[in-house]
Design a protein around this motif. Structure first.
Motif, PDB file in Angstrom:
ATOM      1  N   THR A  35      41.100   2.251  26.826  1.00 50.06           N
ATOM      2  CA  THR A  35      41.262   1.465  25.598  1.00 50.06           C
ATOM      3  C   THR A  35      40.011   0.665  25.242  1.00 50.06           C
ATOM      4  OG1 THR A  35      42.156  -0.473  26.778  1.00 50.06           O
ATOM      5  CG2 THR A  35      43.728   1.228  26.101  1.00 50.06           C
ATOM      6  N   LEU A  36      39.046   0.553  26.152  1.00 49.31           N
ATOM      7  CA  LEU A  36      37.822  -0.206  25.863  1.00 49.31           C
ATOM      8  C   LEU A  36      36.894   0.538  24.905  1.00 49.31           C
ATOM      9  CD1 LEU A  36      37.024  -1.590  29.438  1.00 49.31           C
ATOM     10  CD2 LEU A  36      37.910  -2.867  27.476  1.00 49.31           C
ATOM     11  N   GLY A  37      37.131   1.831  24.714  1.00 49.92           N
ATOM     12  CA  GLY A  37      36.302   2.601  23.784  1.00 49.92           C
ATOM     13  C   GLY A  37      34.893   2.855  24.288  1.00 49.92           C
ATOM     14  N   LEU A  38      34.712   2.873  25.621  1.00 48.39           N
ATOM     15  CA  LEU A  38      33.384   3.119  26.201  1.00 48.39           C
ATOM     16  C   LEU A  38      33.308   4.490  26.858  1.00 48.39           C
ATOM     17  CD1 LEU A  38      32.673  -0.392  27.808  1.00 48.39           C
ATOM     18  CD2 LEU A  38      31.726   0.533  25.686  1.00 48.39           C
ATOM     19  N   GLY A  39      34.204   5.364  26.491  1.00 50.20           N
ATOM     20  CA  GLY A  39      34.188   6.706  27.052  1.00 50.20           C
ATOM     21  C   GLY A  39      35.134   6.832  28.233  1.00 50.20           C
ATOM     22  N   GLU A  40      35.041   7.959  28.930  1.00 51.96           N
ATOM     23  CA  GLU A  40      35.934   8.240  30.056  1.00 51.96           C
ATOM     24  C   GLU A  40      35.558   7.387  31.256  1.00 51.96           C
ATOM     25  OE1 GLU A  40      37.187  12.012  32.916  1.00 51.96           O
ATOM     26  OE2 GLU A  40      36.421  12.376  30.891  1.00 51.96           O
TER      27      GLU A  40
ATOM     28  N   LEU B 188      30.183  -6.657  23.552  1.00 49.96           N
ATOM     29  CA  LEU B 188      28.794  -7.071  23.766  1.00 49.96           C
ATOM     30  C   LEU B 188      27.951  -5.908  24.275  1.00 49.96           C
ATOM     31  CD1 LEU B 188      26.632  -9.399  24.103  1.00 49.96           C
ATOM     32  CD2 LEU B 188      27.503  -9.670  26.420  1.00 49.96           C
ATOM     33  N   VAL B 189      28.504  -5.167  25.233  1.00 53.67           N
ATOM     34  CA  VAL B 189      27.792  -4.023  25.804  1.00 53.67           C
ATOM     35  C   VAL B 189      27.605  -2.932  24.754  1.00 53.67           C
ATOM     36  CG1 VAL B 189      28.051  -2.122  27.452  1.00 53.67           C
ATOM     37  CG2 VAL B 189      28.480  -4.467  28.191  1.00 53.67           C
ATOM     38  N   ARG B 190      28.644  -2.705  23.937  1.00 53.17           N
ATOM     39  CA  ARG B 190      28.562  -1.662  22.916  1.00 53.17           C
ATOM     40  C   ARG B 190      27.472  -1.967  21.897  1.00 53.17           C
ATOM     41  NH1 ARG B 190      33.314  -2.214  21.403  1.00 53.17           N
ATOM     42  NH2 ARG B 190      34.336  -0.901  22.950  1.00 53.17           N
ATOM     43  N   ARG B 191      27.336  -3.250  21.534  1.00 49.43           N
ATOM     44  CA  ARG B 191      26.317  -3.633  20.549  1.00 49.43           C
ATOM     45  C   ARG B 191      24.902  -3.500  21.086  1.00 49.43           C
ATOM     46  NH1 ARG B 191      30.071  -7.866  19.448  1.00 49.43           N
ATOM     47  NH2 ARG B 191      28.827  -9.333  20.673  1.00 49.43           N
ATOM     48  N   ALA B 192      24.748  -3.414  22.400  1.00 52.03           N
ATOM     49  CA  ALA B 192      23.398  -3.315  22.985  1.00 52.03           C
ATOM     50  C   ALA B 192      22.746  -1.980  22.644  1.00 52.03           C
ATOM     51  CB  ALA B 192      23.470  -3.490  24.500  1.00 52.03           C
ATOM     52  N   GLY B 193      23.557  -0.972  22.310  1.00 51.38           N
ATOM     53  CA  GLY B 193      22.995   0.321  21.920  1.00 51.38           C
ATOM     54  C   GLY B 193      22.371   1.106  23.060  1.00 51.38           C
ATOM     55  N   LYS B 194      22.770   0.791  24.296  1.00 54.80           N
ATOM     56  CA  LYS B 194      22.243   1.503  25.472  1.00 54.80           C
ATOM     57  C   LYS B 194      23.288   2.503  25.978  1.00 54.80           C
ATOM     58  CE  LYS B 194      18.453  -1.104  25.909  1.00 54.80           C
ATOM     59  NZ  LYS B 194      18.211  -2.005  27.033  1.00 54.80           N
ATOM     60  N   PRO B 195      22.856   3.548  26.695  1.00 54.23           N
ATOM     61  CA  PRO B 195      23.839   4.432  27.333  1.00 54.23           C
ATOM     62  C   PRO B 195      24.726   3.630  28.281  1.00 54.23           C
ATOM     63  CG  PRO B 195      21.636   5.394  27.420  1.00 54.23           C
ATOM     64  CD  PRO B 195      21.463   3.988  26.935  1.00 54.23           C
ATOM     65  N   VAL B 196      26.027   3.892  28.236  1.00 49.46           N
ATOM     66  CA  VAL B 196      26.984   3.110  29.031  1.00 49.46           C
ATOM     67  C   VAL B 196      27.814   4.049  29.898  1.00 49.46           C
ATOM     68  CG1 VAL B 196      28.942   1.508  28.977  1.00 49.46           C
ATOM     69  CG2 VAL B 196      27.123   1.320  27.264  1.00 49.46           C
ATOM     70  N   VAL B 197      27.966   3.672  31.167  1.00 52.72           N
ATOM     71  CA  VAL B 197      28.904   4.328  32.071  1.00 52.72           C
ATOM     72  C   VAL B 197      29.990   3.309  32.393  1.00 52.72           C
ATOM     73  CG1 VAL B 197      29.254   5.308  34.368  1.00 52.72           C
ATOM     74  CG2 VAL B 197      27.188   5.883  33.065  1.00 52.72           C
ATOM     75  N   LEU B 198      31.243   3.679  32.176  1.00 51.12           N
ATOM     76  CA  LEU B 198      32.370   2.787  32.439  1.00 51.12           C
ATOM     77  C   LEU B 198      32.950   3.120  33.808  1.00 51.12           C
ATOM     78  CD1 LEU B 198      34.524   0.700  31.592  1.00 51.12           C
ATOM     79  CD2 LEU B 198      35.736   2.563  30.431  1.00 51.12           C
ATOM     80  N   ALA B 199      32.966   2.149  34.720  1.00 51.89           N
ATOM     81  CA  ALA B 199      33.481   2.354  36.077  1.00 51.89           C
ATOM     82  C   ALA B 199      34.722   1.501  36.294  1.00 51.89           C
ATOM     83  CB  ALA B 199      32.411   2.013  37.107  1.00 51.89           C
ATOM     84  N   ALA B 200      35.790   2.125  36.754  1.00 50.97           N
ATOM     85  CA  ALA B 200      37.015   1.396  37.124  1.00 50.97           C
ATOM     86  C   ALA B 200      37.024   1.249  38.634  1.00 50.97           C
ATOM     87  CB  ALA B 200      38.254   2.155  36.635  1.00 50.97           C
ATOM     88  N   ASN B 201      36.635   0.067  39.112  1.00 49.25           N
ATOM     89  CA  ASN B 201      36.525  -0.175  40.551  1.00 49.25           C
ATOM     90  C   ASN B 201      37.887  -0.482  41.153  1.00 49.25           C
ATOM     91  OD1 ASN B 201      35.140  -0.473  42.984  1.00 49.25           O
ATOM     92  ND2 ASN B 201      34.898  -2.666  42.704  1.00 49.25           N
ATOM     93  N   LYS B 202      37.951  -0.383  42.482  1.00 47.33           N
ATOM     94  CA  LYS B 202      39.198  -0.628  43.238  1.00 47.33           C
ATOM     95  C   LYS B 202      40.294   0.336  42.789  1.00 47.33           C
ATOM     96  CE  LYS B 202      37.903  -5.536  43.289  1.00 47.33           C
ATOM     97  NZ  LYS B 202      38.340  -6.931  43.030  1.00 47.33           N
ATOM     98  N   ALA B 203      39.904   1.571  42.487  1.00 53.84           N
ATOM     99  CA  ALA B 203      40.846   2.560  41.959  1.00 53.84           C
ATOM    100  C   ALA B 203      41.508   3.382  43.055  1.00 53.84           C
ATOM    101  CB  ALA B 203      40.130   3.496  40.974  1.00 53.84           C
ATOM    102  N   GLU B 204      41.187   3.078  44.327  1.00 50.92           N
ATOM    103  CA  GLU B 204      41.807   3.852  45.398  1.00 50.92           C
ATOM    104  C   GLU B 204      43.302   3.530  45.496  1.00 50.92           C
ATOM    105  OE1 GLU B 204      40.308   0.061  47.407  1.00 50.92           O
ATOM    106  OE2 GLU B 204      39.815   1.349  45.710  1.00 50.92           O
ATOM    107  N   GLY B 205      44.091   4.532  45.784  1.00 54.54           N
ATOM    108  CA  GLY B 205      45.532   4.331  45.932  1.00 54.54           C
ATOM    109  C   GLY B 205      46.248   4.193  44.597  1.00 54.54           C
ATOM    110  N   ARG B 206      47.559   4.032  44.677  1.00 50.50           N
ATOM    111  CA  ARG B 206      48.386   3.981  43.471  1.00 50.50           C
ATOM    112  C   ARG B 206      48.209   2.675  42.707  1.00 50.50           C
ATOM    113  NH1 ARG B 206      52.140   7.967  43.070  1.00 50.50           N
ATOM    114  NH2 ARG B 206      52.474   9.265  44.898  1.00 50.50           N
ATOM    115  N   ALA B 207      47.780   1.606  43.397  1.00 48.73           N
ATOM    116  CA  ALA B 207      47.688   0.300  42.741  1.00 48.73           C
ATOM    117  C   ALA B 207      46.676   0.284  41.609  1.00 48.73           C
ATOM    118  CB  ALA B 207      47.333  -0.782  43.770  1.00 48.73           C
TER     119      ALA B 207
END
Length: 466
Positions: free
Chosen positions: A135-140, A106-125
């Motif tokens: 794998t979402l194909g939204l960039g790094e 849905l976000v990709r079809r919007a045609g807007k610049p997208v920043v992909l954020a992986a939250n709760k990424a602190e620590g090994r978990a």
């Protein structure tokens, strides 16, 4: 130029927590239960020197148009329509879910610049979920912790790259300014010379931080004095050194937490730590007359934990008598006491006389280049093969740990990923062996080195290597 940013994602990934952090106030309700946010909320946000409008939205859920979930989704779709850019957030600890993939389309079809954020990424978990986000194909993906404020500098860089015109960043087409994309068999760098280099000067109270910066600037820009604790706010000053644009941050002196009782000093310390998070290089200014006390080591460890490059200034050098002997001793002490940034520049300086400032800035530039360095996959694996053959990983329950492959997905600081079997059993001592080997083989002094582990099949199997 300002812009608007809509935070999008499924329920309970931390959208409202990030919204509150960006606006600097607890405007949006936050709770562990999903679905707390229903309407979209706007706020005036600030991230480093960016000012923009941020939009908090309801968690994306499937449902008919007439249902509550459907009406909430309509509010979110309206936010997507009106925003200049989209920040799509996933939960790194939960990993990528089918809902994430559905709404990423849905976000990709919007045609807007997208920043992909992986939250709760602190620590090994959060490591496995962070890599799944590719794998979402939204960039790094940008690894962040909205709750703890980690990764905000990476988010800042991602916004500048996604919206170059609105953030006054170099356009992506500008070959000289934009980060290059490198093939697997090529070394490279993510260094962007068009952006000011952000340097934070930290240390204990009365180490001479403000005096040093005034000498660099050539003017009494910052208040100084013999009393400890003169500086309270973290002050950013624009500066040019040999045609290189920089931003220097002076900070309050950091004492041990147990000794801090005054509320104002606590706030000043927190402000100093924020300045460290938003910097690229941290200059730890040590008082040469009483060097490497416990608090100096703690500050260096904080800088390394935040992933910043480190240079050490041996301040008040004009007060040292036997300089040659003292310099050798202090450099040996730095190597022994600070293994997490081994090889960092250790430069004697004096803010009073100006001695050593050119050498210090050269050291800052050098360690910043190392911090941005990328190493080709082929070189990494040639080194890994010989390292593992010479010193194999230990066996666990009668089965030997197998390390098959290594790659570097990102720099700033250098971050390497190991692929193999039973890597979760890899001892910390062997990780240190690999880190020390990488630092020596590829000349990576003065920067923290990250290693992640991923068990399973080698995703690069069968691909041509240089």
């Amino acid at each position: 130029m300002s812009f608007s940013l809509a935070i999008i994602g499924r329920p309970n990934v931390g959208k409202s927590t990030l919204f509150n952090r960006l606006v600097g106030k607890k405007l949006a309700l936050v709770d562990d239960r999903p679905g707390v946010t229903r309407d979209r909320r706007e706020g005036a946000a600030r991230l480093a020197d960016l000012s923009f409008t941020v939009i908090d939205t309801a968690g994306l859920e499937e449902g008919s148009g007439a249902s509550l979930q459907g009406r909430m989704r309509a509010q979110t779709e309206a936010a997507i329509e009106t925003a200049d850019a989209i920040l799509f957030m996933v939960d790194a600890r939960a990993g990528v879910t089918p809902d994430d993939k559905y709404f990423a389309d849905l976000v990709r079809r919007a045609g807007k610049p997208v920043v992909l954020a992986a939250n709760k990424a602190e620590g090994r978990a959060g490591e496995a979920g962070f890599f799944e986000a590719y794998t979402l194909g939204l960039g790094e993906p940008v690894p962040i912790s909205a709750e703890h404020g980690e990764g905000m500098i990476d988010l800042f860089d991602a916004l500048r790259l996604a919206l170059p015109e609105q953030t006054n960043a170099p356009a992506a087409e500008d070959e000289e300014a934009a980060p290059r994309q490198f093939a697997d068999d090529e070394d490279g760098s993510d260094l962007d010379l068009a952006k000011p280099l952000r340097i934070t000067v930290v240390g204990r109270p009365n180490a001479g931080k403000s005096t040093l910066i005034n000498r660099l600037l050539g003017e009494e820009r910052l208040l100084t004095g013999p009393e400890a604790g003169v500086t309270r706010d973290s002050i950013g000053v624009d500066f040019t050194w040999r045609d290189r644009k920089m931003k220097l941050f002076d900070t309050a002196g950091l004492r041990r937490r147990a000794r801090v009782v005054d509320k104002l000093e606590k706030l000043a310390g927190a402000d100093a730590l924020r300045a460290v998070r938003f910097s690229e290089v941290v200059v730890l200014l040590v008082d040469s007359t009483i060097p490497f006390e416990k608090q100096d080591l703690t500050i260096a460890d904080i800088a390394a934990s935040e992933g910043r490059a480190v240079a050490i200034g041996l301040g008040k050098w004009d007060l040292i008598e036997d300089r040659a002997k003292t310099l050798v001793t202090l450099r040996e002490e730095a190597e022994r006491l600070l293994p997490q940034v081994r090889g960092c520049p250790v430069i004697p300086v004096s803010g009073t006389t100006g001695e050593g400032l050119d050498q210090l800035m050269r050291g800052v530039i050098a360690v910043h280049e190392t911090w941005n360095r990328r190493i080709s996959t082929s070189r990494l694996n040639r080194w890994l093969l010989s390292a593992v053959e010479e010193t194999p990983p230990p066996a666990v329950s009668g089965r030997r740990i197998k390390i098959r492959y290594m790659t570097q997905p990102k720099s700033r600081p250098p971050h390497f990923v190991l692929f193999g079997n039973q890597l979760e059993e890899l001892p910390a001592s062997y990780e240190r062996f690999l880190i020390n080997g990488l630092r020596k083989a590829f000349d990576l002094p003065g920067v923290p080195i990250r290693i992640s582990k991923k068990s399973g099949e080698n995703p690069y199997e069968g691909k041509k290597r240089g």
